[in-house]
Enzyme design. Structure first.
Site, PDB file in Angstrom:
ATOM      1  CG  ASP A   9     -12.933   0.096  10.427  1.00  0.00           C
ATOM      2  OD1 ASP A   9     -12.727  -1.036  10.653  1.00  0.00           O
ATOM      3  OD2 ASP A   9     -12.165   0.661   9.620  1.00  0.00           O
ATOM      4  CG  ASP A  11      -7.288  -2.623  11.196  1.00  0.00           C
ATOM      5  OD1 ASP A  11      -6.160  -2.258  12.020  1.00  0.00           O
ATOM      6  OD2 ASP A  11      -7.648  -3.681  11.333  1.00  0.00           O
TER       7      ASP A  11
HETATM    8  C1  XBP Z   1      -9.419  -4.697   8.725  1.00  0.00           C
HETATM    9  C2  XBP Z   1      -8.648  -5.660   8.304  1.00  0.00           C
HETATM   10  C3  XBP Z   1      -8.021  -6.664   8.811  1.00  0.00           C
HETATM   11  C4  XBP Z   1      -6.473  -6.409   9.220  1.00  0.00           C
HETATM   12  C5  XBP Z   1      -5.986  -7.442   9.775  1.00  0.00           C
HETATM   13  O1  XBP Z   1     -10.638  -4.445   8.129  1.00  0.00           O
HETATM   14  O2  XBP Z   1      -8.819  -6.117   7.041  1.00  0.00           O
HETATM   15  O3  XBP Z   1      -8.116  -8.199   8.347  1.00  0.00           O
HETATM   16  O4  XBP Z   1      -5.735  -5.950   8.147  1.00  0.00           O
HETATM   17  O5  XBP Z   1      -6.535  -7.877  10.932  1.00  0.00           O
HETATM   18  P1  XBP Z   1     -11.539  -3.438   8.637  1.00  0.00           P
HETATM   19  P2  XBP Z   1      -6.152  -9.534  11.437  1.00  0.00           P
HETATM   20  O6  XBP Z   1     -10.981  -1.821   9.023  1.00  0.00           O
HETATM   21  O7  XBP Z   1     -12.624  -3.078   7.561  1.00  0.00           O
HETATM   22  O8  XBP Z   1     -12.184  -3.890  10.075  1.00  0.00           O
HETATM   23  O9  XBP Z   1      -4.824  -9.839  10.808  1.00  0.00           O
HETATM   24  O10 XBP Z   1      -6.064  -9.352  13.112  1.00  0.00           O
HETATM   25  O11 XBP Z   1      -7.320 -10.266  10.845  1.00  0.00           O
HETATM   26 MG    MG Z   2     -11.022  -0.172   7.989  1.00  0.00          MG
END
Ligand code: XBP
Ligand code: MG
Length: 257
Positions: A9, A11
């Site tokens: 993953d 973020d």
């Molecule tokens: C990541 C997210 C994304 C980012 C924003 O979740 O929730 O929505 O916050 O990204 P994970 P975008 O780590 O579970 O993948 O604005 O580019 O959609």
């Molecule tokens: Mg995440």
């Protein structure tokens, strides 16, 4: 089955991008569009229940800003705001730079040296992944990953398992041949739904999440001189007193136990 690949993953797992990156970029996009919306750190914690930036804006309107007079074409309006947010996010990475979390580059280097295959499974936009790796590591780092499963490439974002299934299919791998790395409840539901074993590194927004089903839960991956803390997980007993940080040897032991 032997371990063949690591799927990450982005973020919260590779980097603490939510508070220092995405939140700031959303607020800049709102201001630029002349909106009086401002998401606080605490509100953003609640909005993170929904993955995907466009989906998050819609969730905000549905639940927290019901009085907003919606334009006729709401989809287009949200898509425009989100494009502006992505551009602010990429700028933020380029100027401020958000580092990768402790131990991440070391683990990636070790995995590559051992010939393990690497991939990404994220709900964020692919431009954001490229910018993060380019500025936090190098312009070549994106090529370390055989498949980048990102954003709208699948219709249903996490917690749906679709993005992990997409990556597994592209790599022609079975879930038992991989280890997934996640930081959130939505992430563990998604990877778990695709049948993958999971190692969690919690972050500032996810310490209170339910990680039932994770093999190992850590505060971070650690470094030789900055040991990790084991928080739990079904395979936590595999970790010995000699294990001070997450390396490939420990990932393999967690995988095979
Ligand atoms: C990541 C997210 C994304 C980012 C924003 O979740 O929730 O929505 O916050 O990204 P994970 P975008 O780590 O579970 O993948 O604005 O580019 O959609
Ligand atoms: Mg995440």
């Amino acid at each position: 089955m032997a371990l063949e690949a690591l799927i990450f993953d982005v973020d919260g797992t590779l980097s603490e991008t939510e508070r220092d990156g995405h939140l700031v970029a959303f607020n800049r996009a709102f201001k630029e569009a002349g909106l009086d919306w401002h998401w606080s750190e605490a509100l953003y914690g609640e909005l993170l229940a929904v993955t995907g930036g466009k989906e998050r804006i819609r969730f905000y309107l549905d639940k927290y800003n019901t009085g907003f007079e919606r334009p006729d074409n709401l989809d287009e309006f949200i898509a425009g705001l989100h494009a502006s947010k992505t551009s602010h996010y990429v700028d933020l990475l380029a100027t401020g730079g958000i580092p990768l979390r402790k131990g991440v580059i070391r683990l990636l280097d070790e995995a590559r040296a051992e010939g393990l295959r690497l991939a990404i499974a994220t709900t964020t936009t692919v431009d954001n992944v490229t910018a993060l790796l380019e500025h936090a590591v190098s312009s070549e780092a994106i090529d370390w990953f055989e498949v980048i499963g990102a954003g709208d490439v699948v219709p249903a974002k996490k917690p749906a398992p679709d993005i992990y299934n997409y990556v597994l299919e592209k790599m022609n791998l079975k879930p038992e041949q991989c280890m997934a790395f996640e930081d959130s409840a939505n992430g563990i539901k998604s990877a778990g739904g695709a049948g993958l074993p999971i190692i969690i590194t919690v972050d500032s927004y996810t310490t209170h999440h339910d990680f039932t089903g994770a093999r190992l839960i850590l505060d971070n991956m650690g470094e030789p001189d900055q040991p990790f803390k084991v928080i739990g997980g079904s395979h936590a007993s595999v970790v010995t007193g000699d294990d001070k940080y997450l390396n490939i040897d420990l990932v393999r032991r967690i995988h095979s136990a």
